[in-house]
Design a protein around this motif. Structure first.
Motif, PDB file in Angstrom:
ATOM      1  N   GLU A  94      -1.418  10.553  -5.199  1.00 18.97           N
ATOM      2  CA  GLU A  94      -2.061   9.259  -4.912  1.00 18.97           C
ATOM      3  C   GLU A  94      -1.572   8.637  -3.601  1.00 18.97           C
ATOM      4  N   GLU A  95      -0.392   9.076  -3.113  1.00 15.69           N
ATOM      5  CA  GLU A  95       0.106   8.551  -1.847  1.00 15.69           C
ATOM      6  C   GLU A  95      -0.715   9.045  -0.664  1.00 15.69           C
ATOM      7  N   LEU A  96      -1.570  10.052  -0.913  1.00 11.67           N
ATOM      8  CA  LEU A  96      -2.433  10.583   0.136  1.00 11.67           C
ATOM      9  C   LEU A  96      -3.869  10.081  -0.009  1.00 11.67           C
ATOM     10  N   SER A  97      -4.076   9.142  -0.916  1.00 12.24           N
ATOM     11  CA  SER A  97      -5.422   8.640  -1.160  1.00 12.24           C
ATOM     12  C   SER A  97      -5.857   7.688  -0.052  1.00 12.24           C
ATOM     13  N   ARG A  98      -7.157   7.453   0.009  1.00 16.89           N
ATOM     14  CA  ARG A  98      -7.704   6.523   1.002  1.00 16.89           C
ATOM     15  C   ARG A  98      -7.095   5.131   0.823  1.00 16.89           C
ATOM     16  N   GLU A  99      -6.941   4.698  -0.442  1.00 17.25           N
ATOM     17  CA  GLU A  99      -6.418   3.363  -0.727  1.00 17.25           C
ATOM     18  C   GLU A  99      -5.000   3.177  -0.191  1.00 17.25           C
ATOM     19  N   ARG A 100      -4.204   4.234  -0.195  1.00 20.78           N
ATOM     20  CA  ARG A 100      -2.816   4.130   0.272  1.00 20.78           C
ATOM     21  C   ARG A 100      -2.700   4.360   1.777  1.00 20.78           C
ATOM     22  N   LEU A 101      -3.494   5.274   2.309  1.00 22.76           N
ATOM     23  CA  LEU A 101      -3.347   5.626   3.725  1.00 22.76           C
ATOM     24  C   LEU A 101      -4.099   4.705   4.670  1.00 22.76           C
ATOM     25  N   LEU A 102      -5.226   4.128   4.220  1.00 18.58           N
ATOM     26  CA  LEU A 102      -6.018   3.307   5.133  1.00 18.58           C
ATOM     27  C   LEU A 102      -5.242   2.081   5.645  1.00 18.58           C
ATOM     28  N   PRO A 103      -4.560   1.309   4.787  1.00 17.58           N
ATOM     29  CA  PRO A 103      -3.785   0.179   5.319  1.00 17.58           C
ATOM     30  C   PRO A 103      -2.697   0.624   6.310  1.00 17.58           C
ATOM     31  N   ARG A 104      -2.121   1.776   6.011  1.00 18.97           N
ATOM     32  CA  ARG A 104      -1.084   2.299   6.908  1.00 18.97           C
ATOM     33  C   ARG A 104      -1.675   2.673   8.263  1.00 18.97           C
TER      34      ARG A 104
END
Length: 477
Positions: free
Chosen positions: A69-79
């Motif tokens: 889940e750390e590679l999901s869009r939800e986690r990576l987009l803000p980063r």
């Protein structure tokens, strides 16, 4: 060799995570609908995406990233969006100086008055008469644009401006004393910020240093005994960044001038933080002004433009016409000359000095140095009132009396009574609060003292109070 089951399992999981890393095009597509890259060049956006994905790859191989889940869009987009926003933000940007240090070397030293900023803008995007004499239509000298102003304000016969005071000292010594001796008091061989040392500058100029006197006491006879056939000049250096107290003695400029005249030698004085204003009139420590030093007969004076003068970074050289003309003809002068922006800012600042009260009101450095404590206290009260609805459990707030500093190696023993807002955070450590303020959209720089973060209002402009309050509310919330 048999691989342990746990190690083999970890390797399989890592390979699965590596395959789950989004492709570059996929991550770029995430950014587009979010509008994060609307103002970002495509090349920069791609660089940021590749950086983040490479970091994910390294974290997986190092065992720091273990959940898909750390590679999901939800986690990576803000980063991704946050990193892109940081890359779009200028590296060189304004900050709020709440340290209480007026001429802060790390924060850009002196602020320019609004008239100087306007003049900078006027010449920045239009052509100018930088080296054109508008009267004759022929090539002119950039120095003439400020030389007359400097002479009228100080009484000097001629003047020259280079890119900083270290350059001014180097240029004068190289012109007048290369290969010869320069006599200077041992107690004046100062070092200022950035490891700038008078002896080393003299060595670079080609002049040979002759130290006289003791660290704490130098007499006229010490200078006279050192004068010889190879002496080029007598040098006096104002120890603006430190003081020797107690059993001390030094030779006044006027006495040195009389001695030099008997041997047909010039006298040079490096004022460091030269001033055109007598600060003792406003309750501050007495410092020799440029006018006083020249009136005493010193042949050439050097000082900074961005310290007590309150102007842009520059090194000013004033004195007798014959000497200044020699300095102007030195080929090194071209390597050290100032640009059109320095000229525009310096001219604006100098013009304000024709009216001392106007200069004190409009030149930020002078205004901050001479602002009474009561006025600083009122400014601090305005900030405190804007924060009155902050929950007390988030941070303790208190107005405290403190001492500001002049800074920039100027008036080192002169405390300026000031008022600060002391922050005692309940939910953050002091270091976390300091870091959060430093990393705000508009960074706020304060100082930690006695287990509190102090925001000294002497160096915070009236127009910055509302802005500072908003930043504090956001960080403390």
């Amino acid at each position: 060799m048999t691989i342990p089951v746990s190690a083999a399992s970890a390797a399989v999981e890592a390979q699965a995570l590596l395959r789950a890393i989004p492709k570059v095009d996929e991550a770029l597509a995430w950014l587009s609908p979010a509008g994060s890259s609307a103002a970002a060049p495509a090349r920069l956006t791609k660089i940021v995406v590749r950086q983040i994905l490479a970091e994910c790859r390294r974290d997986i191989l190092a065992g720091r990233l273990r959940r898909p889940e750390e590679l999901s869009r939800e986690r990576l987009l803000p980063r991704l969006a946050g990193r892109l926003a940081a890359r779009l933000r200028p590296n060189f940007r304004p900050v709020i100086n709440a340290t209480g240090v007026v001429v802060h070397t790390n924060l850009g030293r002196s602020l320019l008055p609004e008239t100087a900023a306007a003049n900078l803008a006027a010449v920045a995007f239009r052509y100018s008469n930088l080296e054109l004499d508008l009267e004759t239509g022929k090539r002119g000298s950039r120095y003439s644009l400020v030389e007359n102003l400097l002479c009228e304000l100080t009484g000097a016969e001629a003047g020259l401006v280079v890119n900083n005071n270290a350059a001014a000292v180097l240029l004068v010594l190289q012109t007048l004393a290369a290969g010869r001796e320069v006599v200077v008091s041992r107690g004046q061989l100062v070092e200022i910020g950035g490891s700038f040392r008078i002896p080393e500058v003299m060595a670079r100029s080609g002049a040979r240093l002759v130290e006289v006197g003791a660290t704490n006491r130098t007499h006229l006879r010490d200078y006279e005994r050192a004068i010889g056939a190879d002496t080029a000049l007598l040098l006096k250096v104002h120890t603006s960044n430190y003081r020797i107290s107690g059993f001390t003695a030094e030779v006044a400029a006027g006495e040195l001038v009389e001695l030099a005249a008997r041997y047909d030698l010039p006298v040079m004085e490096d004022l460091g933080s030269g001033s055109l204003l007598d600060f003792s009139r406003y309750g501050l420590e007495k410092e020799p002004t440029v006018q006083e030093v020249l009136k005493a007969g010193v042949d050439v004076v050097t000082f900074s433009g961005d310290k007590l003068l309150g102007g842009p970074q520059a090194g000013l050289i004033l004195g007798r016409r014959a000497i200044i003309e020699q300095v102007k003809k030195n080929p090194l002068n071209r390597a050290l000359r100032i640009d059109k922006f320095t000229l525009a800012a310096l001219e604006s600042v100098l013009r304000l000095y024709f009216d001392e009260e106007q200069a004190r009101a409009e030149i930020p450095t002078l205004r901050m140095l001479t602002t009474p404590y009561a006025e600083v206290r009122r400014r601090a009260n305005r900030l405190r009132r804007r924060l009155k609805d902050l929950p007390p459990e988030s941070c303790g707030l208190e107005l405290v009396r403190v001492n500001s500093r002049v800074g920039g190696g100027s008036l080192p023993e002169m405390p300026l009574p000031s008022c600060a807002l002391a922050l005692n955070p309940r939910k953050l450590s002091l270091n976390q609060l300091e870091k959060s303020l430093r990393r705000a959209a508009i960074p706020v720089i304060g100082r930690i003292e006695n287990d509190r973060l102090l925001l000294d209002l002497r160096t915070v402009a009236d127009r910055e109070v509302a802005e500072l309050a908003a930043i504090l509310r956001e960080v403390l919330a």
